[in-house]
Design an enzyme around this catalytic site. Sequence first.
Site, short mmCIF file in Angstrom:
data_model
loop_
_atom_site.label_atom_id
_atom_site.label_comp_id
_atom_site.label_asym_id
_atom_site.label_seq_id
_atom_site.Cartn_x
_atom_site.Cartn_y
_atom_site.Cartn_z
N SER A 612 34.95 -14.43 -7.73
CA SER A 612 34.96 -13.44 -6.66
C SER A 612 36.06 -13.80 -5.64
CB SER A 612 33.58 -13.35 -6.01
OG SER A 612 33.49 -12.23 -5.16
N ASP A 687 31.65 -4.15 -13.12
CA ASP A 687 31.63 -4.78 -11.79
C ASP A 687 31.82 -3.70 -10.73
OD1 ASP A 687 32.02 -6.30 -9.51
OD2 ASP A 687 33.23 -7.81 -10.53
N HIS A 719 29.10 -7.96 -11.42
CA HIS A 719 30.01 -8.96 -10.83
C HIS A 719 29.71 -10.37 -11.32
CE1 HIS A 719 32.95 -10.38 -8.04
NE2 HIS A 719 32.09 -11.00 -7.26
#
Length: 742
Positions: A612, A687, A719
């Site tokens: 991320s 995602d 995600h």
Amino acid sequence: MTMIKYCSKALMVCMTMLMTVSPMNAQKNFTLEDLNFGGTNYRNMVPENRWTAWWGDQLVRLDVDACYLVDKANGKENRLFDVSQINQWIAPTKDIKVRTLYNAEFPFANKSVVLISQGNKTYMVDFKKHALVSSFELKDGENLLETNAQQTAYAFLKDNNLFVCNHKQQTVQLSTDGSREVVYGQTVHRDEFGISKGTFWSPDGNKLAFYRMDQSMVTDYPQVDIPEIGFDPEEKRSCIATLAPDKYPMAGETSHQVTVGVYDLTTGKTIYLKAGDPTDRYFTNVAWSPDSKTVYMFELNRKQNDCRLVAYSAETGNKTAELYRETDEKYVEPLHPIVFLPWDDNSFIMQSRQDGYNHLYLCSLGKHGSRMAGNTESLEVSQLTAGKWEVQEMIGFNAKQKTIIIASNEKSPIQQNIYAVSVKTGKRTLLGNGEGWHNAKLSGSGNYILDNYSTPTVPRRIEIVQTTKPKAVSYFQAKDPWTGYSIPQFSCGTIKAADGVTDLYYRMVKPADFDPNKKYPTVVYVYGGPHAHNVDARWHYSSRGWESYMAGKGYITFILDNRGSEHRGKDFEQATFHQLGQEEMKDQMKGVEFLKTLSYVDADRIGVHGWSFGGFMTISLMTNYPDVFKVGVAGGPVIDWHWYEVMYGERYMGTPQSNPEGYKKTSLLYQAKNLKGKLQIIQGLNDVTVVPQHCLTFLKACIAAGTQPDFFVYPGEPHNMRGHQSVHLHERITQYFEDYLK
């Protein structure tokens, strides 16, 4: 004792424990099935816990088949009731209504009533009278949102519309236009600003405030669902992917519009707060007055630099007062609703970072202050806690003592400890032993906390602590679940940030058989973004299981919390404003400089990995310092902040229109040409947090530049990879370092 001495002392204890293991006893090696949360043996490798609930001031342990009353004087347990009895009391048949008591609640301090949910059914049972009090069942397609405190009414969703079932079991439909474009009773503003739900019951249980979010004007991001199929060729051929568009407001683009409604169960009427045009505004931290007549919320402009606490009549929707205003050159981020004092309906606690750190403020309304429209002087505000540390959680109150129970990092930036704060004087009393990382659950009156904590060398201890005096009763201590395994060496310490002043905390994980005369490949694990940190004084300094797995394969891992991460004050976080990744990289490179001073770190074999924001940092480091990092693995990476969501992205970067230089400087598309080392990018195909456009566009940039990253995708995954696929993911990450770094 300084934190460095504390870390060193804990490390010595860890090493001593390791050296006392007989070399004749063969130690088992960890697998990812042991250490990854999706692994088949993971549950056995986590320190054992106790699931509990407070019944007023009585502590109850929850288990699968029974609930136990805990003696607060000595921690001993006596069975309260079991699951077979509950089923008999619900209905004297052989039908099993309830299978587990893990989710049991005791909503009334003065009644022997337990609330148990099982699937789509909820039961209230009087366990002293051995009788069913009430129950309700959600039908197919109905999703429970929230019950009121009195457990007499509940709100639910069906076909995207909001419904309320009242105490007479009458169902009322509050909306008719609900859809994927008009959303009721759910989180808004993409869960930013501390928002975790979309319904808010009044204290008397007779009114329901709720969010309505119109996102019809927001652009659809074209997600695609690939159906789950078997391995039969005919089955594969007949399955076709379908569009699954997601409303995703990107930085600088049109955002959704939110309003707040209030439904009155007694009158059957719904009104909306008259907050004005909702365009480019955020409404958050909805709260009620104790008399259920006023709704409060923080209102924020799109630039997020002007925040106001505003009061509205719950009966008319009219604005009654603007009570407080806070502005900042960079941004204000309200994360917590106001909370009224249980003993004073005219005073409440507000959290703010106006002095640079998150602290508590005691706010008192002037006479009729909540009704004085437009009057910002009707609120008396005094700071209750202060210092270069942060209140991390406001847990609750002890009304009799007139204290607030909080969690803070006053003792150390990497600790969390529990305190009782006097509302009258601001004096803080430490509850618990003052070591490690503590989480507390407060009893009904606030006289007790259940203190669940760990330290770098203690997996878990649970104590019952009185909040009126720092006296603790031992309740439970977990055994070390890693006994018999080859355990890595864990340590922590500090280095100076790139500003030359600020201390940054790091964690290092070394192989169990670490030899200072050897050279080790080293992986820098990084996150680095807001609202998160990696290093704290929990068991093994909060080391991730993958780090121990890598230690078993002969790697050192190094984790540094750079400026921009959480719980270190406003200046620490805002150092990255309008230039995400830039100052963070400078700090991470200070970490690399430190690593290069260590004789046992192989400077020619340094890798980096993150997910991320950490994926963004991984590629940033790989392309801005291509001669330093030999191998990188970036998961779900942000590539260009143009394509991230409005609320988060614009808080830290502004809009692309207002900060074009910052967006260009931080975009990794311009860095694709600099890639030298081996880089693997991993992405969940579905995602909705960091949409696939990021990594796919970076691949295009690399193709144009002639650089060669590797790429792997998880179809159907969001995600983060779910379930056992996470084991597969970490096998892949590990193998990449094995192939190219070792």
